[in-house]
Motif scaffolding. Structure first.
Motif, mmCIF file in Angstrom:
data_model
loop_
_atom_site.group_PDB
_atom_site.id
_atom_site.type_symbol
_atom_site.label_atom_id
_atom_site.label_comp_id
_atom_site.label_asym_id
_atom_site.label_seq_id
_atom_site.Cartn_x
_atom_site.Cartn_y
_atom_site.Cartn_z
ATOM 1 N N GLY A 20 0.795 -1.226 0.000
ATOM 2 C CA GLY A 20 0.000 0.000 0.000
ATOM 3 C C GLY A 20 0.828 1.276 0.000
ATOM 4 N N LYS A 21 1.979 1.242 0.699
ATOM 5 C CA LYS A 21 2.706 2.495 0.929
ATOM 6 C C LYS A 21 4.063 2.590 0.247
ATOM 7 N N GLY A 22 4.694 1.461 -0.032
ATOM 8 C CA GLY A 22 6.083 1.494 -0.455
ATOM 9 C C GLY A 22 6.986 1.488 0.773
ATOM 10 N N PHE A 23 8.302 1.518 0.560
ATOM 11 C CA PHE A 23 9.227 1.356 1.686
ATOM 12 C C PHE A 23 10.464 2.222 1.540
ATOM 13 N N LEU A 24 11.113 2.458 2.669
ATOM 14 C CA LEU A 24 12.452 3.033 2.725
ATOM 15 C C LEU A 24 13.306 2.029 3.484
ATOM 16 N N LEU A 25 14.217 1.381 2.776
ATOM 17 C CA LEU A 25 15.058 0.339 3.379
ATOM 18 C C LEU A 25 16.357 0.975 3.872
ATOM 19 N N ASP A 26 16.660 0.752 5.160
ATOM 20 C CA ASP A 26 17.745 1.456 5.842
ATOM 21 C C ASP A 26 18.634 0.435 6.553
ATOM 22 N N GLY A 27 19.924 0.366 6.142
ATOM 23 C CA GLY A 27 20.851 -0.574 6.783
ATOM 24 C C GLY A 27 20.978 -1.891 6.036
ATOM 25 N N TYR A 28 20.374 -1.989 4.881
ATOM 26 C CA TYR A 28 20.447 -3.176 4.030
ATOM 27 C C TYR A 28 20.224 -2.683 2.607
ATOM 28 N N PRO A 29 20.990 -3.191 1.616
ATOM 29 C CA PRO A 29 22.055 -4.192 1.722
ATOM 30 C C PRO A 29 23.364 -3.596 2.244
ATOM 31 N N ARG A 30 24.123 -4.443 2.970
ATOM 32 C CA ARG A 30 25.423 -4.020 3.504
ATOM 33 C C ARG A 30 26.583 -4.536 2.650
ATOM 34 N N THR A 31 26.331 -5.535 1.816
ATOM 35 C CA THR A 31 27.374 -6.098 0.952
ATOM 36 C C THR A 31 26.813 -6.225 -0.458
ATOM 37 N N ILE A 32 27.695 -6.359 -1.423
ATOM 38 C CA ILE A 32 27.244 -6.486 -2.817
ATOM 39 C C ILE A 32 26.440 -7.778 -3.005
ATOM 40 N N GLU A 33 26.811 -8.815 -2.239
ATOM 41 C CA GLU A 33 26.055 -10.077 -2.329
ATOM 42 C C GLU A 33 24.603 -9.864 -1.868
ATOM 43 N N GLN A 34 24.442 -9.075 -0.793
ATOM 44 C CA GLN A 34 23.082 -8.775 -0.315
ATOM 45 C C GLN A 34 22.326 -7.926 -1.347
ATOM 46 N N ALA A 35 23.037 -7.053 -2.047
ATOM 47 C CA ALA A 35 22.386 -6.238 -3.087
ATOM 48 C C ALA A 35 21.850 -7.126 -4.208
ATOM 49 N N TYR A 36 22.645 -8.124 -4.610
ATOM 50 C CA TYR A 36 22.172 -9.058 -5.647
ATOM 51 C C TYR A 36 20.956 -9.840 -5.146
ATOM 52 N N ALA A 37 21.015 -10.251 -3.871
ATOM 53 C CA ALA A 37 19.885 -10.995 -3.285
ATOM 54 C C ALA A 37 18.632 -10.121 -3.247
#
Length: 213
Positions: A79-96
């Protein structure tokens, strides 16, 4: 809007995240809150994370990624969308995260990068001093004790000392730069000058997000 906020420690990310959430009514998702909620609600990934934390082990990426996926699948995000803060911390997490968003049919619309010269952050972060008797916290530059205070009455925590701060920033830069490059290649990064008054920084963010809405 679906957003990420990035920036080095001390850049003012938390302050600006709160302002974005207040103005644009998106759901603020911070890593700490997400973990606490997943463990409290005893979700599959929350219980798995707890099993690592209880043993004093680091939570592996696949569990962290799973907790993020659980959170992004919840109804309030749709309904609102999100602001993700503190993630991703690594490039692997960004791909995930890319895979998670694709699987959930969610499109990332922007990455707010609060950019500030690391040497200025050393001054910000290493200026904190604590009164030996009262435990009260001050900052040598931004919030000093009374004029002419005696430095012997104050101490610095080890991780507030300039050498420790520099090391922490170096680790963050090494981890964060590939993530910024990844999102820059997708034309999602909006650099915001962080070495300004808090309200001026937010005004710059507001201009960017108003165009994205």
């Amino acid at each position: 809007m679906n957003l990420l906020i990035m920036g080095l420690p001390g850049a003012g990310k938390g302050t600006q995240a709160a302002k974005i959430v207040g103005k644009f009514d998106v759901v603020h998702i911070s890593t700490g809150d997400m973990f606490r909620a997943a463990m409290a609600n005893q979700t599959e990934m929350g219980l798995l994370a707890k099993s690592y934390i209880d043993k004093g082990d680091l939570v592996p990426d696949e569990v962290t990624n799973g907790i993020v996926k659980e959170r992004l699948a919840q109804d309030d995000i749709k309904g609102k969308g999100f602001l993700l803060d503190g993630y991703p911390r690594t490039i692997e997490q960004a791909y995930a995260l890319d895979d998670t968003l694709k699987n959930l049919g969610i499109q990332l619309e922007g990455v707010i990068n609060i950019d500030i010269d690391p040497t200025k952050l050393v001054e910000r972060l290493s200026g904190r001093i604590i009164h030996r008797e009262t435990g009260e916290t001050f900052h040598k530059v931004f919030n000093p004790p009374a004029e002419g205070y005696d430095e012997k009455d104050y101490y610095q925590r080890e991780d507030d000392k300039p050498e420790s701060v520099k090391r922490r920033l170096e680790v963050n830069i090494a981890q964060g730069q590939p993530i910024i490059d990844h999102y820059r290649a997708a034309n999602l990064v909006h650099d915001i000058e962080g070495d300004q008054d808090i309200e001026v920084v937010f005004a710059d963010i507001e201009k960017v997000l108003s165009k994205l809405q």
